[in-house]
Design a protein around this motif. Structure first.
Motif, PDB file in Angstrom:
ATOM      1  N   LEU A 185       0.830  -1.200   0.000  1.00  0.00           N
ATOM      2  CA  LEU A 185       0.000   0.000   0.000  1.00  0.00           C
ATOM      3  C   LEU A 185       0.868   1.256   0.000  1.00  0.00           C
ATOM      4  O   LEU A 185       0.565   2.241  -0.672  1.00  0.00           O
ATOM      5  N   ASP A 186       1.973   1.213   0.743  1.00  0.00           N
ATOM      6  CA  ASP A 186       2.885   2.354   0.768  1.00  0.00           C
ATOM      7  C   ASP A 186       3.473   2.601  -0.615  1.00  0.00           C
ATOM      8  O   ASP A 186       3.629   3.750  -1.041  1.00  0.00           O
ATOM      9  N   SER A 187       3.780   1.513  -1.336  1.00  0.00           N
ATOM     10  CA  SER A 187       4.299   1.662  -2.698  1.00  0.00           C
ATOM     11  C   SER A 187       3.258   2.316  -3.590  1.00  0.00           C
ATOM     12  O   SER A 187       3.568   3.206  -4.398  1.00  0.00           O
ATOM     13  N   ARG A 188       2.009   1.874  -3.463  1.00  0.00           N
ATOM     14  CA  ARG A 188       0.933   2.497  -4.245  1.00  0.00           C
ATOM     15  C   ARG A 188       0.766   3.965  -3.882  1.00  0.00           C
ATOM     16  O   ARG A 188       0.521   4.807  -4.742  1.00  0.00           O
ATOM     17  N   LEU A 189       0.905   4.244  -2.581  1.00  0.00           N
ATOM     18  CA  LEU A 189       0.762   5.620  -2.123  1.00  0.00           C
ATOM     19  C   LEU A 189       1.819   6.509  -2.765  1.00  0.00           C
ATOM     20  O   LEU A 189       1.534   7.609  -3.235  1.00  0.00           O
ATOM     21  N   ARG A 190       3.067   6.025  -2.792  1.00  0.00           N
ATOM     22  CA  ARG A 190       4.138   6.823  -3.370  1.00  0.00           C
ATOM     23  C   ARG A 190       3.911   7.052  -4.865  1.00  0.00           C
ATOM     24  O   ARG A 190       4.188   8.131  -5.380  1.00  0.00           O
ATOM     25  N   ASN A 191       3.428   6.018  -5.541  1.00  0.00           N
ATOM     26  CA  ASN A 191       3.120   6.199  -6.959  1.00  0.00           C
ATOM     27  C   ASN A 191       2.009   7.220  -7.153  1.00  0.00           C
ATOM     28  O   ASN A 191       2.044   8.043  -8.073  1.00  0.00           O
ATOM     29  N   CYS A 192       1.032   7.158  -6.258  1.00  0.00           N
ATOM     30  CA  CYS A 192      -0.082   8.093  -6.367  1.00  0.00           C
ATOM     31  C   CYS A 192       0.366   9.509  -6.035  1.00  0.00           C
ATOM     32  O   CYS A 192      -0.116  10.470  -6.623  1.00  0.00           O
ATOM     33  N   MET A 193       1.292   9.644  -5.069  1.00  0.00           N
ATOM     34  CA  MET A 193       1.762  10.973  -4.711  1.00  0.00           C
ATOM     35  C   MET A 193       2.414  11.666  -5.893  1.00  0.00           C
ATOM     36  O   MET A 193       2.414  12.888  -5.996  1.00  0.00           O
ATOM     37  N   GLY A 194       2.965  10.852  -6.813  1.00  0.00           N
ATOM     38  CA  GLY A 194       3.525  11.456  -8.016  1.00  0.00           C
ATOM     39  C   GLY A 194       2.472  12.153  -8.842  1.00  0.00           C
ATOM     40  O   GLY A 194       2.751  13.112  -9.558  1.00  0.00           O
ATOM     41  N   LYS A 195       1.234  11.666  -8.735  1.00  0.00           N
ATOM     42  CA  LYS A 195       0.135  12.294  -9.456  1.00  0.00           C
ATOM     43  C   LYS A 195      -0.459  13.470  -8.681  1.00  0.00           C
ATOM     44  O   LYS A 195      -1.227  14.245  -9.221  1.00  0.00           O
ATOM     45  N   LEU A 196      -0.104  13.560  -7.389  1.00  0.00           N
ATOM     46  CA  LEU A 196      -0.660  14.613  -6.548  1.00  0.00           C
ATOM     47  C   LEU A 196       0.285  15.798  -6.382  1.00  0.00           C
ATOM     48  O   LEU A 196       0.057  16.649  -5.552  1.00  0.00           O
ATOM     49  N   THR A 197       1.371  15.831  -7.186  1.00  0.00           N
ATOM     50  CA  THR A 197       2.333  16.906  -6.997  1.00  0.00           C
ATOM     51  C   THR A 197       1.733  18.255  -7.344  1.00  0.00           C
ATOM     52  O   THR A 197       2.170  19.278  -6.840  1.00  0.00           O
ATOM     53  N   CYS A 198       0.761  18.271  -8.218  1.00  0.00           N
ATOM     54  CA  CYS A 198       0.199  19.549  -8.649  1.00  0.00           C
ATOM     55  C   CYS A 198      -1.179  19.776  -8.047  1.00  0.00           C
ATOM     56  O   CYS A 198      -1.937  18.846  -7.792  1.00  0.00           O
ATOM     57  N   GLY A 199      -1.482  21.035  -7.845  1.00  0.00           N
ATOM     58  CA  GLY A 199      -2.778  21.407  -7.301  1.00  0.00           C
ATOM     59  C   GLY A 199      -2.978  22.906  -7.396  1.00  0.00           C
ATOM     60  O   GLY A 199      -2.088  23.658  -7.793  1.00  0.00           O
ATOM     61  N   LYS A 200      -4.143  23.319  -7.003  1.00  0.00           N
ATOM     62  CA  LYS A 200      -4.513  24.735  -7.061  1.00  0.00           C
ATOM     63  C   LYS A 200      -4.293  25.375  -5.696  1.00  0.00           C
ATOM     64  O   LYS A 200      -4.673  24.819  -4.670  1.00  0.00           O
ATOM     65  N   LEU A 201      -3.681  26.546  -5.697  1.00  0.00           N
ATOM     66  CA  LEU A 201      -3.401  27.247  -4.445  1.00  0.00           C
ATOM     67  C   LEU A 201      -4.703  27.658  -3.767  1.00  0.00           C
ATOM     68  O   LEU A 201      -5.555  28.315  -4.373  1.00  0.00           O
ATOM     69  N   MET A 202      -4.829  27.282  -2.494  1.00  0.00           N
ATOM     70  CA  MET A 202      -6.029  27.608  -1.738  1.00  0.00           C
ATOM     71  C   MET A 202      -5.740  28.514  -0.542  1.00  0.00           C
ATOM     72  O   MET A 202      -6.572  29.331  -0.162  1.00  0.00           O
ATOM     73  N   LYS A 203      -4.530  28.382   0.039  1.00  0.00           N
ATOM     74  CA  LYS A 203      -4.246  29.106   1.277  1.00  0.00           C
ATOM     75  C   LYS A 203      -2.747  29.282   1.452  1.00  0.00           C
ATOM     76  O   LYS A 203      -1.964  28.435   1.049  1.00  0.00           O
ATOM     77  N   ILE A 204      -2.363  30.401   2.060  1.00  0.00           N
ATOM     78  CA  ILE A 204      -0.978  30.659   2.444  1.00  0.00           C
ATOM     79  C   ILE A 204      -0.976  30.937   3.943  1.00  0.00           C
ATOM     80  O   ILE A 204      -1.678  31.818   4.425  1.00  0.00           O
ATOM     81  N   SER A 205      -0.184  30.157   4.689  1.00  0.00           N
ATOM     82  CA  SER A 205      -0.145  30.319   6.141  1.00  0.00           C
ATOM     83  C   SER A 205       1.281  30.632   6.597  1.00  0.00           C
ATOM     84  O   SER A 205       2.249  30.376   5.904  1.00  0.00           O
ATOM     85  N   GLY A 206       1.406  31.155   7.781  1.00  0.00           N
ATOM     86  CA  GLY A 206       2.701  31.562   8.310  1.00  0.00           C
ATOM     87  C   GLY A 206       2.786  33.084   8.346  1.00  0.00           C
ATOM     88  O   GLY A 206       1.761  33.773   8.451  1.00  0.00           O
TER      89      GLY A 206
END
Length: 457
Positions: A185-206
């Motif tokens: 499952l961890d291997s699948r997760l890492r493969n999936c994370m490669g597809k999750l590298t991009c996204g739309k900016l929603m919030k800036i904190s700090g």
């Protein structure tokens, strides 16, 4: 085993949730679907799964062993209660035995001297002794029972230990099987994370303030393509008329001011919008529209190329000035240059750059005035522009190079030290590096990820 599952259930659910919306998990894989959610179009966006409850029961023998162990444990508890009662009664009888021995001795003394004792008292004492005599065999039986119970208790303890060991041995196989599932499952997760590298900016904190140093203007950065063990920091104070770059091995060294190496560039720079990318520094050459690629490893210029028609040396800077006409940046999709031209009426131009040759691969013309932009950064092929470099600044405009469309946004962030002269996204850290009025700070970003399913293809 129940404890193991109670610990692993949330972990497995977290790992799976939202990562494989189009994947069907069959019963043969040993997983059960517990819940799911759908978006407005009816597409699955979250599936929570966990191991089947029978996972830790390998076969009927395992279940029988567990039941047997429970029975033995119950017997052990019963024996413990009986043992306590027996010990209590045994102590009572032992006390009586002492009394009986005392009475017997006294009786012999009295019998030897019966001539001096009244007949009536002698008879009462004898009757009392007769009543106690039947307790003698009871006492002996208690002694025997106490020994047997003690032996039985020890045998139960040994049997319980053996059964527990067998169960742990069988359970170990179940754990290994479950652990292998987690690894897959961890291997699948890492493969999936490669597809999750991009996204739309929603919030800036700090922000988090890392250090306070230098002048009001400057740049600091890490390499987004470096390995996770490489945390080198590069530091370039001021926005012009300088060629000195300081390198620190770690962020801790940077905070402590421990310089590991100093580079003297062949050309001075303009602005603060430089980047380190795959071991090389990219910056705007002083009083020109030329981008320079400088290798830290060889200490030499590997490439330099002019951005055609790009304004420079405060022709089209950001709102704070500082020769910030040309902004070199990088994100998950590669390297970019943001600038303005007369041909585009001084509005922002986005060009994707080949990091090896510095050749322009593709260009997008926007309708946002470069002089009205406080700062800008790229995330996943989308350019985000702030409306100011001062207090109250927010991300006001976003242009997608994927769709060649724009939208106005309202994403505030805390300009803690009131003047930002550098704001750059680091894809490895998923953070914004900023030079905030002589303070080196980091902002965290929250991205909204959209997972493309097979139905969307």
């Amino acid at each position: 085993m129940r404890l193991l599952l109670s610990v692993l259930y949330p972990l497995l659910s977290l790992l799976i949730c939202g990562l494989y919306p189009s994947m069907t998990i069959g019963p043969k894989e040993g997983w059960q679907v517990y819940s799911s959610a759908q978006d407005a179009d009816g597409r699955c966006i979250c599936t929570v799964v966990a191991p089947e409850q029978s996972l830790c029961s390998r076969d009927a023998k395992s279940r029988q062993l567990r039941q047997l162990l429970e029975k033995v444990q119950n017997m052990s508890q019963s024996i413990e209660v009986l043992n306590l009662r027996t010990q209590r009664d045994f102590q009572y009888v032992m006390k009586m035995e002492t009394q009986m021995k005392g009475l017997r001795t006294k009786f012999r003394q009295i019998e030897d001297d019966r001539k001096s004792i009244m007949a009536r008292n002698f008879q009462e004492l004898k009757d009392k002794m007769d009543e106690l005599k039947p307790l003698i065999p009871v006492l002996e039986q208690y002694k025997m029972d106490a020994v047997l119970i003690s032996q039985f208790k020890e045998e139960i303890r040994n049997l319980s230990a053996v059964l527990t060991g067998i169960q742990e041995e069988l359970g170990a196989y179940d754990y290994d099987e479950l652990y292998q599932r987690v690894l897959r499952l961890d291997s699948r997760l890492r493969n999936c994370m490669g597809k999750l590298t991009c996204g739309k900016l929603m919030k800036i904190s700090g922000p988090a303030t890392i250090k306070t140093s230098g002048t009001r203007f400057g740049a600091w950065m890490t390499d987004p393509l470096a390995s996770t063990t490489n945390s080198r920091v590069w530091y370039m104070d001021s926005y012009t008329n300088s060629k000195i770059v300081r390198e620190y091995k770690t962020t801790a060294d940077f905070v402590a001011g421990v310089v590991s190496r100093t580079y003297s560039l062949p050309f001075k720079w303009d602005g603060t919008n430089h980047i380190v990318y795959n071991g090389s520094l990219y910056y705007n050459k002083y009083q020109s529209n030329i981008i320079v690629k400088y290798s830290f490893e060889t200490g030499s210029v590997l490439a330099q190329r002019a951005l055609e028609f790009a304004g420079f040396h405060n022709m089209y800077p950001y709102t704070w000035g500082g020769y910030s006409d040309i902004d070199v940046m990088a994100d998950e999709l590669g390297m970019w240059a943001v600038y303005a031209t007369n041909q585009n009426a001084g509005n922002v131009v986005i060009s994707q750059i080949d990091p090896d040759t510095l050749q322009v691969l593709k260009t997008w013309n926007t309708e946002y005035s470069k002089r009205n932009a406080g700062e800008a950064f790229m995330i996943c092929g989308t350019l985000y522009i702030t409306n100011s470099h001062l207090s109250g600044a927010k991300v006001y405009y976003a242009y997608s190079t994927k769709t060649s469309t724009y939208e106005y946004t309202d994403i505030p962030f805390h300009n803690q030290y009131f003047h930002i002269s550098m704001l750059d996204y680091n894809a490895r850290e998923r953070a914004l590096y900023a030079w905030n009025n002589g303070h080196q700070v980091v902002f965290n970003v929250t991205l909204f990820h959209v997972i493309k399913t097979e139905d969307d293809s």
